[in-house]
Design an enzyme around this catalytic site. Structure first.
Site, PDB file in Angstrom:
ATOM      1  N   ALA A   2      17.314 -49.938  -7.404  1.00  0.00           N
ATOM      2  CA  ALA A   2      17.216 -50.504  -6.115  1.00  0.00           C
ATOM      3  C   ALA A   2      18.539 -50.780  -5.470  1.00  0.00           C
ATOM      4  CB  ALA A   2      17.163 -52.494  -6.520  1.00  0.00           C
ATOM      5  N   GLU A  57      12.554 -32.465   0.310  1.00  0.00           N
ATOM      6  CA  GLU A  57      13.258 -33.386  -0.705  1.00  0.00           C
ATOM      7  C   GLU A  57      13.787 -34.466  -0.014  1.00  0.00           C
ATOM      8  OE1 GLU A  57      15.331 -31.097  -3.828  1.00  0.00           O
ATOM      9  OE2 GLU A  57      14.736 -28.964  -3.102  1.00  0.00           O
ATOM     10  N   SER A 102      18.575 -37.860  13.824  1.00  0.00           N
ATOM     11  CA  SER A 102      18.101 -38.457  15.122  1.00  0.00           C
ATOM     12  C   SER A 102      19.651 -38.684  15.797  1.00  0.00           C
ATOM     13  CB  SER A 102      17.269 -39.627  15.041  1.00  0.00           C
ATOM     14  OG  SER A 102      15.929 -39.341  14.444  1.00  0.00           O
ATOM     15  N   GLU A 114       0.948  -1.220   0.012  1.00  0.00           N
ATOM     16  CA  GLU A 114       0.061   0.048   0.168  1.00  0.00           C
ATOM     17  C   GLU A 114       0.802   1.281   0.037  1.00  0.00           C
ATOM     18  OE1 GLU A 114      -2.213  -2.968   2.621  1.00  0.00           O
ATOM     19  OE2 GLU A 114      -0.181  -2.773   1.955  1.00  0.00           O
ATOM     20  N   CYS A 127      -2.675  -3.811   7.105  1.00  0.00           N
ATOM     21  CA  CYS A 127      -2.255  -4.075   8.699  1.00  0.00           C
ATOM     22  C   CYS A 127      -2.743  -2.898   9.471  1.00  0.00           C
ATOM     23  CB  CYS A 127      -0.722  -4.254   8.793  1.00  0.00           C
ATOM     24  SG  CYS A 127       0.286  -2.888   8.156  1.00  0.00           S
ATOM     25  N   THR A 178      19.372 -39.132   2.970  1.00  0.00           N
ATOM     26  CA  THR A 178      19.594 -38.518   1.715  1.00  0.00           C
ATOM     27  C   THR A 178      20.822 -37.735   1.876  1.00  0.00           C
ATOM     28  OG1 THR A 178      16.852 -38.205   1.546  1.00  0.00           O
ATOM     29  CG2 THR A 178      18.466 -36.729   0.086  1.00  0.00           C
ATOM     30  N   THR A 214      11.562 -43.772  -7.648  1.00  0.00           N
ATOM     31  CA  THR A 214      12.180 -42.627  -7.467  1.00  0.00           C
ATOM     32  C   THR A 214      13.718 -42.948  -7.635  1.00  0.00           C
ATOM     33  OG1 THR A 214      12.131 -42.930  -5.367  1.00  0.00           O
ATOM     34  CG2 THR A 214      10.580 -41.569  -6.136  1.00  0.00           C
TER      35      THR A 214
END
Length: 357
Positions: free
Chosen positions: A158, A287, A216, A46, A69, A190, A155
């Site tokens: 093996a 991802e 973890s 604005e 706001c 990953t 994806t």
């Protein structure tokens, strides 16, 4: 309003943690001012539109994609700016979900004698700021999982080989989705398998998304590419480990280590998302591999799937897109809602929302 939404999209990569907002001022049949929120901490849409309009703002109609706001943050209230400029009418696409605003901006405008209408192109305005609405209303970011796969839903081979299933055009497109996200989230498996940086390249952007790793047992190698040249706080590692030595080494490299509650064999995922929201994270791009994708889907934590489908077949021995376990009844399936299908290079990009109802 459509023009205001197009302007808001120009802030796609820079407004976080603020919403993307556009504003168009119209007097008679002429646009007299327009603007969009460009970066957090800078003037709102604005203010830019009023500055461009100058005196022509008096008596005009303001089309704004989000309620102006009403509170003092890093910038003054936009509702007051509209009142002081003498705007006669304000058309708002959608009410601000921020509890600090939540209708107060609209009420302030009406109290000043300005005609206010709300709801024009509301669905489009909500979609543009799905992450902001999610963070404000439920306390977690909007979670979008990106999966590159073959036509038969595989994806990786093996043996884990997955580079590259999709083409360069699809990979460039993924980087744009990374750039609009506040955080890119992956699992430690990953990182260990691909040693990816998960950053945005080949684009001029004002900020890199946080790179978030669920680890973890703190198996993150200190020489991982994701840690190289990382800005302080840009890499967040969520763990349940209290290994003080490894935590110190990782934080010395520039990462932030967050020790979280233990949940069902891994880091408590809802707690991670809550923590990201508290840090101002609106959108998370996942991802990851089939294990984490499956855990997130089974937990009901994924809002949207961004599927890049290559015109190839990898066979039933290859790895799937998400480990969902064996379903014995059809009512256990995860239902999806089609949003968009388009060709990107030689691949398809399919966007679907997850329907947990």
């Amino acid at each position: 309003m459509a023009q205001a939404l197009r302007l808001a999209e120009l802030g796609l990569y820079g407004t976080s943690p603020n919403p993307r907002v556009g504003c168009v001022l119209v007097y008679g049949e002429n646009i007299v001012g327009s603007g969009w929120h460009q970066h957090a901490g800078e003037p709102h849409a604005e203010v830019y539109a009023l500055s461009e309009a100058g005196r022509a703002a008096r008596g005009s109609t303001a089309y704004v994609t989000l309620e102006p706001c009403s509170h003092h943050g890093r910038t003054p209230p936009c509702a007051e700016a509209l009142i002081e400029a003498g705007v006669a009418r304000v058309v708002v696409a959608v009410q601000d979900p921020n509890p600090q605003v939540a209708g107060e901006g609209i009420e302030k405008l009406r109290a000043a004698g300005i005609v206010v209408e709300c709801g024009l192109m509301e669905a489009e305005a909500r979609e543009l700021n799905a992450g902001f609405f999610a963070r404000m209303t439920r306390g977690t970011p909007w979670v979008r999982s990106k999966i590159a796969m073959s036509l038969d839903g595989r994806t990786a081979l093996a043996n884990g080989v997955s580079q590259w299933i999709t083409g360069e055009a699809a990979r460039r497109d993924v980087r744009r989705w990374r750039a609009r996200s506040c955080a890119v989230l992956t699992g430690i498996n990953t990182v260990l398998a691909d040693d990816a940086q998960l950053n945005v390249r080949d684009m001029e952007i004002s900020r890199q998304p946080w790179r978030v790793v669920l680890d973890s047992r703190l198996r993150m190698p200190l020489n991982a590419r994701i840690l190289q040249n990382c800005e302080r706080g840009n890499v967040l590692i969520y763990t349940v480990s209290h290994d003080a030595g490894k935590i110190a080494a990782l934080e010395k490299s520039g990462a932030t280590v967050c020790v979280m509650p233990f949940g069902k064999g891994h880091v408590d995922l809802p707690a991670v998302l809550n923590d990201l929201a508290k840090r101002g994270c609106n959108e998370v791009l996942v991802e990851a591999g089939s294990t984490l994708n499956g855990v997130l889907l089974r937990a009901g934590l994924v809002d949207e799937l961004l599927l890049y489908v290559a015109p190839q077949l990898l066979g039933d021995a290859a790895r799937g897109m998400a480990q969902l376990g064996e379903l014995t009844r059809l009512d256990q399936r995860i239902n999806l809602k089609w949003q968009d299908v388009r060709q990107v290079g030689n691949d398809l990009r399919i966007t679907v929302k997850v329907d947990y109802v």
